[in-house]
Design an enzyme around this catalytic site. Structure first.
Site, PDB file in Angstrom:
ATOM      1  N   CYS A 125     -14.551 -23.638 -10.116  1.00  0.00           N
ATOM      2  CA  CYS A 125     -13.832 -23.964  -9.355  1.00  0.00           C
ATOM      3  C   CYS A 125     -13.092 -23.274 -10.704  1.00  0.00           C
ATOM      4  O   CYS A 125     -12.235 -23.790 -11.098  1.00  0.00           O
ATOM      5  CB  CYS A 125     -14.031 -24.486  -9.162  1.00  0.00           C
ATOM      6  SG  CYS A 125     -15.093 -25.240  -7.851  1.00  0.00           S
ATOM      7  N   GLN A 280     -20.659  21.866   3.306  1.00  0.00           N
ATOM      8  CA  GLN A 280     -20.900  21.189   2.422  1.00  0.00           C
ATOM      9  C   GLN A 280     -20.126  20.475   1.969  1.00  0.00           C
ATOM     10  O   GLN A 280     -20.058  19.774   0.480  1.00  0.00           O
ATOM     11  CB  GLN A 280     -20.143  22.811   1.501  1.00  0.00           C
ATOM     12  CG  GLN A 280     -19.895  22.675  -0.115  1.00  0.00           C
ATOM     13  CD  GLN A 280     -19.544  24.295  -1.209  1.00  0.00           C
ATOM     14  OE1 GLN A 280     -18.070  24.464  -0.889  1.00  0.00           O
ATOM     15  NE2 GLN A 280     -20.322  24.437  -1.596  1.00  0.00           N
ATOM     16  N   GLN A 337     -17.213   7.795   6.956  1.00  0.00           N
ATOM     17  CA  GLN A 337     -17.019   9.350   7.316  1.00  0.00           C
ATOM     18  C   GLN A 337     -17.540   9.952   7.986  1.00  0.00           C
ATOM     19  O   GLN A 337     -17.929  10.715   8.759  1.00  0.00           O
ATOM     20  CB  GLN A 337     -15.872   9.645   6.485  1.00  0.00           C
ATOM     21  CG  GLN A 337     -15.172  11.130   6.346  1.00  0.00           C
ATOM     22  CD  GLN A 337     -14.081  10.668   7.320  1.00  0.00           C
ATOM     23  OE1 GLN A 337     -13.412   9.887   7.666  1.00  0.00           O
ATOM     24  NE2 GLN A 337     -13.638  12.000   8.976  1.00  0.00           N
ATOM     25  N   ILE A 338     -18.556  10.303   7.296  1.00  0.00           N
ATOM     26  CA  ILE A 338     -19.938  10.959   7.506  1.00  0.00           C
ATOM     27  C   ILE A 338     -20.504  10.398   8.678  1.00  0.00           C
ATOM     28  O   ILE A 338     -20.813  10.926   9.713  1.00  0.00           O
ATOM     29  CB  ILE A 338     -21.177  11.017   6.513  1.00  0.00           C
ATOM     30  CG1 ILE A 338     -21.055  11.528   5.234  1.00  0.00           C
ATOM     31  CG2 ILE A 338     -22.580  11.131   6.483  1.00  0.00           C
ATOM     32  CD1 ILE A 338     -21.282  11.708   3.572  1.00  0.00           C
ATOM     33  N   GLY A 340     -19.375   9.788  11.605  1.00  0.00           N
ATOM     34  CA  GLY A 340     -17.823  10.052  12.528  1.00  0.00           C
ATOM     35  C   GLY A 340     -17.855   8.705  13.116  1.00  0.00           C
ATOM     36  O   GLY A 340     -17.714   7.499  12.809  1.00  0.00           O
ATOM     37  N   GLU A 364     -13.602 -12.543  -9.905  1.00  0.00           N
ATOM     38  CA  GLU A 364     -14.103 -11.644 -10.856  1.00  0.00           C
ATOM     39  C   GLU A 364     -12.859 -11.269 -11.384  1.00  0.00           C
ATOM     40  O   GLU A 364     -12.959 -10.144 -12.678  1.00  0.00           O
ATOM     41  CB  GLU A 364     -15.466 -11.218 -10.871  1.00  0.00           C
ATOM     42  CG  GLU A 364     -16.787 -12.026 -10.420  1.00  0.00           C
ATOM     43  CD  GLU A 364     -17.032 -12.956 -11.895  1.00  0.00           C
ATOM     44  OE1 GLU A 364     -17.385 -12.554 -12.414  1.00  0.00           O
ATOM     45  OE2 GLU A 364     -17.152 -14.099 -10.894  1.00  0.00           O
ATOM     46  N   GLY A 365     -11.348 -10.875 -10.969  1.00  0.00           N
ATOM     47  CA  GLY A 365     -10.909  -9.871 -11.369  1.00  0.00           C
ATOM     48  C   GLY A 365     -10.510  -8.819 -10.757  1.00  0.00           C
ATOM     49  O   GLY A 365     -11.166  -7.995 -10.751  1.00  0.00           O
ATOM     50  N   GLN A 368      -6.965  -4.011 -10.892  1.00  0.00           N
ATOM     51  CA  GLN A 368      -5.988  -3.897 -11.921  1.00  0.00           C
ATOM     52  C   GLN A 368      -6.061  -4.227 -13.473  1.00  0.00           C
ATOM     53  O   GLN A 368      -5.190  -4.014 -14.354  1.00  0.00           O
ATOM     54  CB  GLN A 368      -4.487  -4.157 -11.394  1.00  0.00           C
ATOM     55  CG  GLN A 368      -4.122  -3.268 -10.418  1.00  0.00           C
ATOM     56  CD  GLN A 368      -5.155  -3.308  -8.423  1.00  0.00           C
ATOM     57  OE1 GLN A 368      -5.537  -4.499  -8.369  1.00  0.00           O
ATOM     58  NE2 GLN A 368      -4.803  -2.496  -8.110  1.00  0.00           N
TER      59      GLN A 368
HETATM   60  C1  LIG Z   1     -14.567 -13.332  -1.516  1.00  0.00           C
HETATM   61  C2  LIG Z   1     -13.816 -14.205  -2.640  1.00  0.00           C
HETATM   62  C3  LIG Z   1     -14.857 -15.503  -3.115  1.00  0.00           C
HETATM   63  C4  LIG Z   1     -13.696 -15.720  -4.519  1.00  0.00           C
HETATM   64  N1  LIG Z   1     -15.005 -16.209  -5.153  1.00  0.00           N
HETATM   65  C5  LIG Z   1     -14.193 -16.846  -6.255  1.00  0.00           C
HETATM   66  C6  LIG Z   1     -15.180 -18.267  -6.935  1.00  0.00           C
HETATM   67  O1  LIG Z   1     -16.491 -18.790  -6.394  1.00  0.00           O
HETATM   68  N2  LIG Z   1     -14.175 -18.490  -7.675  1.00  0.00           N
HETATM   69  C7  LIG Z   1     -13.051 -18.670  -8.042  1.00  0.00           C
HETATM   70  O2  LIG Z   1     -12.327 -19.893  -9.552  1.00  0.00           O
HETATM   71  N3  LIG Z   1     -11.935 -17.456  -7.948  1.00  0.00           N
HETATM   72  C8  LIG Z   1     -12.769 -17.310  -6.452  1.00  0.00           C
HETATM   73  N4  LIG Z   1     -12.141 -15.848  -6.320  1.00  0.00           N
HETATM   74  C9  LIG Z   1     -11.013 -15.571  -6.662  1.00  0.00           C
HETATM   75  C10 LIG Z   1     -10.215 -14.682  -7.192  1.00  0.00           C
HETATM   76  O3  LIG Z   1     -10.710 -14.425  -8.454  1.00  0.00           O
HETATM   77  C11 LIG Z   1      -9.060 -14.363  -6.416  1.00  0.00           C
HETATM   78  O4  LIG Z   1      -8.458 -13.570  -5.647  1.00  0.00           O
HETATM   79  C12 LIG Z   1      -8.578 -13.209  -7.790  1.00  0.00           C
HETATM   80  O5  LIG Z   1      -8.812 -13.596  -8.967  1.00  0.00           O
HETATM   81  C13 LIG Z   1      -7.227 -12.394  -7.236  1.00  0.00           C
HETATM   82  O6  LIG Z   1      -5.978 -13.619  -7.320  1.00  0.00           O
HETATM   83  P1  LIG Z   1      -4.780 -13.714  -6.488  1.00  0.00           P
HETATM   84  O7  LIG Z   1      -5.887 -13.694  -5.099  1.00  0.00           O
HETATM   85  O8  LIG Z   1      -4.540 -14.919  -6.419  1.00  0.00           O
HETATM   86  O9  LIG Z   1      -3.871 -12.218  -6.183  1.00  0.00           O
HETATM   87  P2  LIG Z   1      -2.788 -12.466  -6.905  1.00  0.00           P
HETATM   88  O10 LIG Z   1      -3.201 -12.569  -8.790  1.00  0.00           O
HETATM   89  O11 LIG Z   1      -1.393 -12.631  -6.616  1.00  0.00           O
HETATM   90  O12 LIG Z   1      -2.790 -11.010  -7.418  1.00  0.00           O
HETATM   91  C14 LIG Z   1      -2.417  -9.937  -6.032  1.00  0.00           C
HETATM   92  C15 LIG Z   1      -2.212  -8.498  -6.534  1.00  0.00           C
HETATM   93  O13 LIG Z   1      -1.064  -8.459  -7.767  1.00  0.00           O
HETATM   94  C16 LIG Z   1      -2.143  -8.168  -8.198  1.00  0.00           C
HETATM   95  N5  LIG Z   1      -1.636  -8.130  -9.951  1.00  0.00           N
HETATM   96  C17 LIG Z   1      -1.559  -9.564 -10.865  1.00  0.00           C
HETATM   97  N6  LIG Z   1      -1.391  -9.957 -11.410  1.00  0.00           N
HETATM   98  C18 LIG Z   1      -0.956  -8.272 -12.021  1.00  0.00           C
HETATM   99  C19 LIG Z   1      -0.581  -7.440 -13.250  1.00  0.00           C
HETATM  100  N7  LIG Z   1      -0.695  -8.169 -14.284  1.00  0.00           N
HETATM  101  N8  LIG Z   1      -0.637  -6.610 -13.415  1.00  0.00           N
HETATM  102  C20 LIG Z   1      -0.800  -5.472 -12.314  1.00  0.00           C
HETATM  103  N9  LIG Z   1      -1.733  -5.543 -11.742  1.00  0.00           N
HETATM  104  C21 LIG Z   1      -0.982  -7.517 -11.299  1.00  0.00           C
HETATM  105  C22 LIG Z   1      -3.550  -8.010  -8.542  1.00  0.00           C
HETATM  106  O14 LIG Z   1      -4.437  -6.929  -8.909  1.00  0.00           O
HETATM  107  C23 LIG Z   1      -3.626  -7.711  -7.232  1.00  0.00           C
HETATM  108  O15 LIG Z   1      -3.573  -6.889  -6.919  1.00  0.00           O
HETATM  109  C24 LIG Z   1     -12.498 -15.244  -5.206  1.00  0.00           C
HETATM  110  C25 LIG Z   1     -11.713 -14.523  -3.797  1.00  0.00           C
HETATM  111  C26 LIG Z   1     -12.269 -14.275  -3.011  1.00  0.00           C
HETATM  112  C27 LIG Z   1     -11.397 -13.547  -1.778  1.00  0.00           C
END
Ligand SMILES: Cc1cc2nc3c(=O)[nH]c(=O)nc-3n(C[C@H](O)[C@H](O)[C@H](O)COP(=O)(O)OP(=O)(O)OC[C@H]3O[C@@H](n4cnc5c(N)ncnc54)[C@H](O)[C@@H]3O)c2cc1C
Length: 380
Positions: A125, A280, A337-338, A340, A364-365, A368
């Site tokens: 969490c 191709q 796409q392949i 169709g 997992e991050g 970006q």
């Molecule tokens: C199916 C699923 C499972 C998950 N499981 C877990 C879990 O088990 N435990 C847990 O703790 N979390 C979990 N998450 C959360 C996940 O890690 C976050 O959704 C993720 O880290 C992004 O955070 P956010 O959704 O708040 O997006 P935001 O941080 O709000 O980002 C929104 C957009 O802005 C971009 N952005 C943000 N900051 C920057 C920056 N400095 N530079 C450039 N671009 C930026 C991001 O790349 C993204 O495109 C899960 C999410 C999903 C969808």
């Protein structure tokens, strides 16, 4: 240890076990769980019975004792079956990495021991509504009260959120300290004040459980704190360095499935009097898939290997994650796409793979954030 690209007998046996399990137990039910969005309990339980769960936990607590590289090998095969079901099988292992890294002997025996011997589940969490990519913005509070802490706050998007028996929760003892205020706790689900909120209705990886978890004045003994106060941010980053190679490998497994389906389809689908594979344009899509899969796998293995050697792998783990996740999105899009029009229809497996791939670029991050981490390492 010298570098070798040849798997040893033990690794090949593991790979075979995981591949057989994916084909016999996961693939046949993947579409059904994708449709229903239910948690695949029978498959997850069977995976635990055959020894495919808790693989990276140390053997002395009942875990598989596998290296990071071995975990990548298994992760690829399980996701080759279905990435969502694979997540259900393997997230407990990932969620317990902070216990493995920072837990004391008593905590390891108690939590890892119980989880490994019973098949109980855990969830990690970290994310909150206002703290996603910016982990240092966590606002779940951990207020010291005598020998206990009182935890209050909401976590969102938590994989295994509604099925876990234990939560590894990151909270702040002092929000003004940013990342220096973070620390981690193990919270049993039955603790008073813990509630599971909304279960998310997702685009892909629908077999994995993603839920909100709320902590309201939850009394947690100091004995449940993992490591020292203020060490939480470092612990999350160390956890990601271990988990990202395996996540990259799951992207490789998913991509491999998309490539195999596409190759088979391209050989059998005829237009203009010949199988479409003789164009191709189709060949190039397939050869790009094979190249991306190979490159992603090698990056994942290298990142895991560096971690296994006790070396800093932050940059390589981020490289592996972003490369494999972005490749999976391209590969599954090309797979549709392949195929169709048939690729867009649920009767064929590739539309699910495309939906499943998307979240690899987010959890997992995000992609970006991986790029930022790579750049930060380059500037060091
Ligand atoms: C199916 C699923 C499972 C998950 N499981 C877990 C879990 O088990 N435990 C847990 O703790 N979390 C979990 N998450 C959360 C996940 O890690 C976050 O959704 C993720 O880290 C992004 O955070 P956010 O959704 O708040 O997006 P935001 O941080 O709000 O980002 C929104 C957009 O802005 C971009 N952005 C943000 N900051 C920057 C920056 N400095 N530079 C450039 N671009 C930026 C991001 O790349 C993204 O495109 C899960 C999410 C999903 C969808």
């Amino acid at each position: 240890m010298s570098v070798s690209f040849k798997l040893d007998d033990h690794q090949m046996a593991l790979q075979g076990l995981a591949r057989d399990f994916a084909l016999a137990e996961i693939r046949p039910v993947a579409a059904q769980y994708d449709k229903s969005g239910e948690f695949p309990w029978p498959v997850v339980k069977k995976a635990w019975e055959v020894g495919l769960s808790n693989l990276s936990m140390p053997e002395q607590y009942g875990g598989g004792g596998l290296s990071g590289l071995d975990s990548c090998i298994v992760s690829e095969e399980l996701a080759f079956g279905c990435a969502g079901i694979a997540a259900g099988i393997s997230i407990t292992d990932l969620a317990c990495i902070p216990i493995v890294l920072a837990g004391d002997e008593e905590q390891k025996q108690r939590y890892l021991g119980e989880i490994c011997s019973t098949g109980k589940m855990a969830a990690l969490c970290v994310t909150e509504p206002e703290a996603g990519s910016d982990v240092s913005a966590i606002s779940t509070t951990a207020k010291k009260s005598g020998d206990d802490y009182v935890l209050s706050g909401s976590k969102c998007f938590i994989t295994n959120g509604s099925v876990a028996d234990y939560y590894v929760v990151f909270a702040t003892t002092d929000k003004s300290m940013g990342q220096k205020g973070l620390c981690a706790f193990v919270v049993p689900r039955e603790t008073q004040g813990v509630t599971v909120g909304k279960k998310e209705d997702k685009m892909g990886q629908r077999a994995s459980d993603t839920s909100e978890v709320v902590f309201q004045d939850v009394l947690v003994p100091s004995a449940n704190r993992l490591g020292a106060e203020g060490q939480g941010f470092k612990l999350i980053m160390q956890t990601f360095n271990r988990s990202r190679p395996a996540v990259a490998s799951s992207a490789v497994g998913l991509s491999r499935a998309a490539m195999e389906y596409s190759l088979e389809y391209a050989k059998t689908r005829s237009q203009f009097g010949m199988p479409i594979i003789f164009n191709q344009a189709i060949m190039f899509m397939l050869s790009d898939m094979a190249r991306d899969i190979e490159a992603s796998r090698l990056l994942a293995w290298k990142a895991a290997w560096l971690g296994d050697m006790g070396l800093d792998n932050a940059k390589e783990a981020a490289m592996a994650k972003v490369t494999a996740a972005d490749a999976a999105m391209r590969i599954t899009t090309d797979a549709v796409q392949i195929h169709g029009g048939y690729g867009y229809i649920k009767d064929y497996p590739v539309e699910k793979l495309m939906r499943d791939a998307k979240v690899l670029q987010i959890y997992e991050g995000t992609s970006q954030i991986q790029k930022l981490l790579i750049m930060r390492s380059m500037l060091k």
